[in-house]
Design a protein around this motif. Structure first.
Motif, PDB file in Angstrom:
ATOM      1  N   ILE A   1      43.319   1.147  -8.570  1.00 56.00           N
ATOM      2  CA  ILE A   1      44.688   1.504  -8.194  1.00 56.00           C
ATOM      3  C   ILE A   1      45.519   0.226  -8.136  1.00 56.00           C
ATOM      4  N   THR A   2      46.547   0.170  -8.938  1.00 60.03           N
ATOM      5  CA  THR A   2      47.403  -1.017  -8.970  1.00 60.03           C
ATOM      6  C   THR A   2      48.787  -0.768  -8.384  1.00 60.03           C
ATOM      7  N   SER A   3      49.105   0.505  -8.140  1.00 55.79           N
ATOM      8  CA  SER A   3      50.420   0.846  -7.600  1.00 55.79           C
ATOM      9  C   SER A   3      50.338   2.204  -6.906  1.00 55.79           C
ATOM     10  N   ILE A   4      51.160   2.393  -5.894  1.00 55.45           N
ATOM     11  CA  ILE A   4      51.215   3.663  -5.162  1.00 55.45           C
ATOM     12  C   ILE A   4      52.618   4.235  -5.308  1.00 55.45           C
ATOM     13  N   LYS A   5      52.685   5.504  -5.686  1.00 55.89           N
ATOM     14  CA  LYS A   5      53.987   6.168  -5.819  1.00 55.89           C
ATOM     15  C   LYS A   5      54.041   7.339  -4.845  1.00 55.89           C
ATOM     16  N   LEU A   6      55.094   7.401  -4.054  1.00 53.36           N
ATOM     17  CA  LEU A   6      55.275   8.453  -3.055  1.00 53.36           C
ATOM     18  C   LEU A   6      56.632   9.125  -3.254  1.00 53.36           C
ATOM     19  N   ARG A   7      56.690  10.421  -2.975  1.00 49.20           N
ATOM     20  CA  ARG A   7      57.948  11.154  -3.045  1.00 49.20           C
ATOM     21  C   ARG A   7      58.216  11.836  -1.704  1.00 49.20           C
ATOM     22  N   PHE A   8      59.441  11.734  -1.228  1.00 47.14           N
ATOM     23  CA  PHE A   8      59.826  12.329   0.044  1.00 47.14           C
ATOM     24  C   PHE A   8      61.123  13.113  -0.122  1.00 47.14           C
ATOM     25  N   LYS A   9      61.191  14.235   0.599  1.00 46.72           N
ATOM     26  CA  LYS A   9      62.408  15.024   0.575  1.00 46.72           C
ATOM     27  C   LYS A   9      62.626  15.636   1.956  1.00 46.72           C
ATOM     28  N   PRO A  10      63.647  15.210   2.674  1.00 42.27           N
ATOM     29  CA  PRO A  10      63.910  15.791   3.994  1.00 42.27           C
ATOM     30  C   PRO A  10      64.406  17.226   3.864  1.00 42.27           C
ATOM     31  N   ILE A  11      63.962  18.079   4.777  1.00 42.65           N
ATOM     32  CA  ILE A  11      64.328  19.490   4.743  1.00 42.65           C
ATOM     33  C   ILE A  11      65.324  19.845   5.841  1.00 42.65           C
ATOM     34  N   ALA A  12      65.152  19.242   7.009  1.00 39.77           N
ATOM     35  CA  ALA A  12      65.995  19.618   8.142  1.00 39.77           C
ATOM     36  C   ALA A  12      66.105  18.475   9.133  1.00 39.77           C
ATOM     37  N   LYS A  13      67.105  18.558   9.983  1.00 39.03           N
ATOM     38  CA  LYS A  13      67.274  17.607  11.082  1.00 39.03           C
ATOM     39  C   LYS A  13      67.800  18.359  12.292  1.00 39.03           C
ATOM     40  N   GLY A  14      67.049  18.283  13.400  1.00 38.21           N
ATOM     41  CA  GLY A  14      67.458  19.004  14.596  1.00 38.21           C
ATOM     42  C   GLY A  14      67.299  18.166  15.843  1.00 38.21           C
ATOM     43  N   ALA A  15      66.953  18.822  16.952  1.00 39.11           N
ATOM     44  CA  ALA A  15      66.709  18.217  18.265  1.00 39.11           C
ATOM     45  C   ALA A  15      68.015  17.958  19.016  1.00 39.11           C
ATOM     46  N   ALA A  16      68.901  17.151  18.451  1.00 41.04           N
ATOM     47  CA  ALA A  16      70.210  16.918  19.059  1.00 41.04           C
ATOM     48  C   ALA A  16      71.180  16.528  17.950  1.00 41.04           C
ATOM     49  N   ALA A  17      72.375  17.042  18.005  1.00 39.66           N
ATOM     50  CA  ALA A  17      73.331  16.837  16.921  1.00 39.66           C
ATOM     51  C   ALA A  17      73.657  15.364  16.705  1.00 39.66           C
ATOM     52  N   TYR A  18      73.627  14.559  17.762  1.00 38.61           N
ATOM     53  CA  TYR A  18      74.031  13.156  17.678  1.00 38.61           C
ATOM     54  C   TYR A  18      72.878  12.227  17.311  1.00 38.61           C
ATOM     55  N   THR A  19      71.656  12.732  17.221  1.00 35.91           N
ATOM     56  CA  THR A  19      70.484  11.880  17.046  1.00 35.91           C
ATOM     57  C   THR A  19      70.463  11.201  15.682  1.00 35.91           C
ATOM     58  N   LYS A  20      70.165   9.915  15.690  1.00 38.03           N
ATOM     59  CA  LYS A  20      69.977   9.164  14.461  1.00 38.03           C
ATOM     60  C   LYS A  20      68.472   9.046  14.221  1.00 38.03           C
ATOM     61  N   ILE A  21      67.997   9.679  13.159  1.00 33.88           N
ATOM     62  CA  ILE A  21      66.564   9.753  12.896  1.00 33.88           C
ATOM     63  C   ILE A  21      66.220   9.035  11.595  1.00 33.88           C
ATOM     64  N   GLY A  22      65.370   8.033  11.690  1.00 37.82           N
ATOM     65  CA  GLY A  22      64.873   7.319  10.519  1.00 37.82           C
ATOM     66  C   GLY A  22      63.450   7.734  10.206  1.00 37.82           C
ATOM     67  N   PHE A  23      62.968   7.319   9.060  1.00 40.31           N
ATOM     68  CA  PHE A  23      61.614   7.697   8.630  1.00 40.31           C
ATOM     69  C   PHE A  23      60.934   6.517   7.950  1.00 40.31           C
ATOM     70  N   GLY A  24      59.659   6.331   8.275  1.00 40.60           N
ATOM     71  CA  GLY A  24      58.883   5.262   7.655  1.00 40.60           C
ATOM     72  C   GLY A  24      57.439   5.681   7.466  1.00 40.60           C
ATOM     73  N   ILE A  25      56.661   4.809   6.859  1.00 38.55           N
ATOM     74  CA  ILE A  25      55.237   5.084   6.662  1.00 38.55           C
ATOM     75  C   ILE A  25      54.449   3.776   6.678  1.00 38.55           C
ATOM     76  N   GLU A  26      53.313   3.834   7.333  1.00 35.31           N
ATOM     77  CA  GLU A  26      52.385   2.706   7.374  1.00 35.31           C
ATOM     78  C   GLU A  26      51.169   3.063   6.518  1.00 35.31           C
ATOM     79  N   LEU A  27      50.789   2.169   5.620  1.00 31.75           N
ATOM     80  CA  LEU A  27      49.648   2.410   4.745  1.00 31.75           C
ATOM     81  C   LEU A  27      48.399   1.715   5.292  1.00 31.75           C
ATOM     82  N   PRO A  28      47.226   2.226   4.961  1.00 25.57           N
ATOM     83  CA  PRO A  28      45.984   1.611   5.437  1.00 25.57           C
ATOM     84  C   PRO A  28      45.600   0.374   4.617  1.00 25.57           C
ATOM     85  N   LEU A  29      46.572  -0.515   4.457  1.00 27.41           N
ATOM     86  CA  LEU A  29      46.376  -1.739   3.678  1.00 27.41           C
ATOM     87  C   LEU A  29      47.023  -2.911   4.414  1.00 27.41           C
ATOM     88  N   ALA A  30      46.455  -4.074   4.280  1.00 30.49           N
ATOM     89  CA  ALA A  30      47.065  -5.275   4.849  1.00 30.49           C
ATOM     90  C   ALA A  30      48.326  -5.620   4.064  1.00 30.49           C
TER      91      ALA A  30
END
Length: 211
Positions: A1-30
């Protein structure tokens, strides 16, 4: 494996109308395995114990001209967001990367306020003084992260064989998974009924509580 390709698509956002929500991912690699200068579609964060990427800082920006809740309130029109594609080239080829060890997370109103899947540890950017506060039953010695006192999860993951399969039907705004899915409590307790979230099975769901 020389490269990793990921696809993301947000579907919804709730909890509170004013909330600022970010998204990230940690991989099992140094971090040293990542060719940071060639990463596309995400921000590579330095200074973490494992390779970590911020996909978006505020999910609301992916839904133009929409303020507040997105796709969580009954009676509102569904709004679709564009898919985001991430390419992560590696400096050192690897034989295998376990998807089970991928550690996606959201962060709410600031990068240091992370929410992960149950029993996945936070990244180095997390404000660890927040762990174990209020209803969180954090216990690092037992490997317990992001669970409440009743062992309910702060987040859930529903894998699919393909993107063509129906997605999980989430609860409507101001409801909860407990109200929408009648057998959720039982699953949390015994972990045996893996069909608790299948809306095609009679008695599993309360349709009025679903979006």
């Amino acid at each position: 494996i020389t490269s990793i390709k990921l696809r993301f698509k947000p579907i919804a956002k709730g909890a509170a109308a004013y909330t600022k929500i970010g998204f990230g991912i940690e991989l099992p690699l140094a971090e040293s395995y990542i060719d940071a200068t060639k990463v596309m579609g995400a921000t590579f964060e330095s200074g973490n114990s494992k390779a970590t990427f911020v996909i978006w800082e505020d999910v609301s920006r992916l839904f133009p001209n929409i303020n507040g809740f997105v796709n969580t309130e009954k009676g509102t029109s569904f709004v679709s967001a564009a898919e985001v594609e991430i390419t992560i080239p590696l400096t050192i080829p690897v034989d295998n990367v376990s998807m089970m060890k991928f550690n996606p997370f959201i962060f709410v109103n600031g990068r240091s306020r992370e929410i992960h899947l149950p029993d996945f540890a936070p990244t180095s950017k997390m404000d660890r003084t927040l762990l174990g506060t209020k209803k969180d039953c954090f216990d690092e010695s037992k490997g317990i992260f992001y669970r409440m006192e009743d062992m309910f999860c702060w987040a859930l993951d529903f894998p699919r064989v393909s993107a063509n399969e129906p997605a999980w039907r989430y609860p409507k705004e101001r409801s909860s998974v407990v109200k929408a899915y009648k057998k959720y409590n039982e699953w949390v307790t015994n972990k045996t009924d893996l069909s608790w979230f299948d809306p095609t099975i009679s008695g599993n769901v309360n349709e009025e509580e679903l979006y």
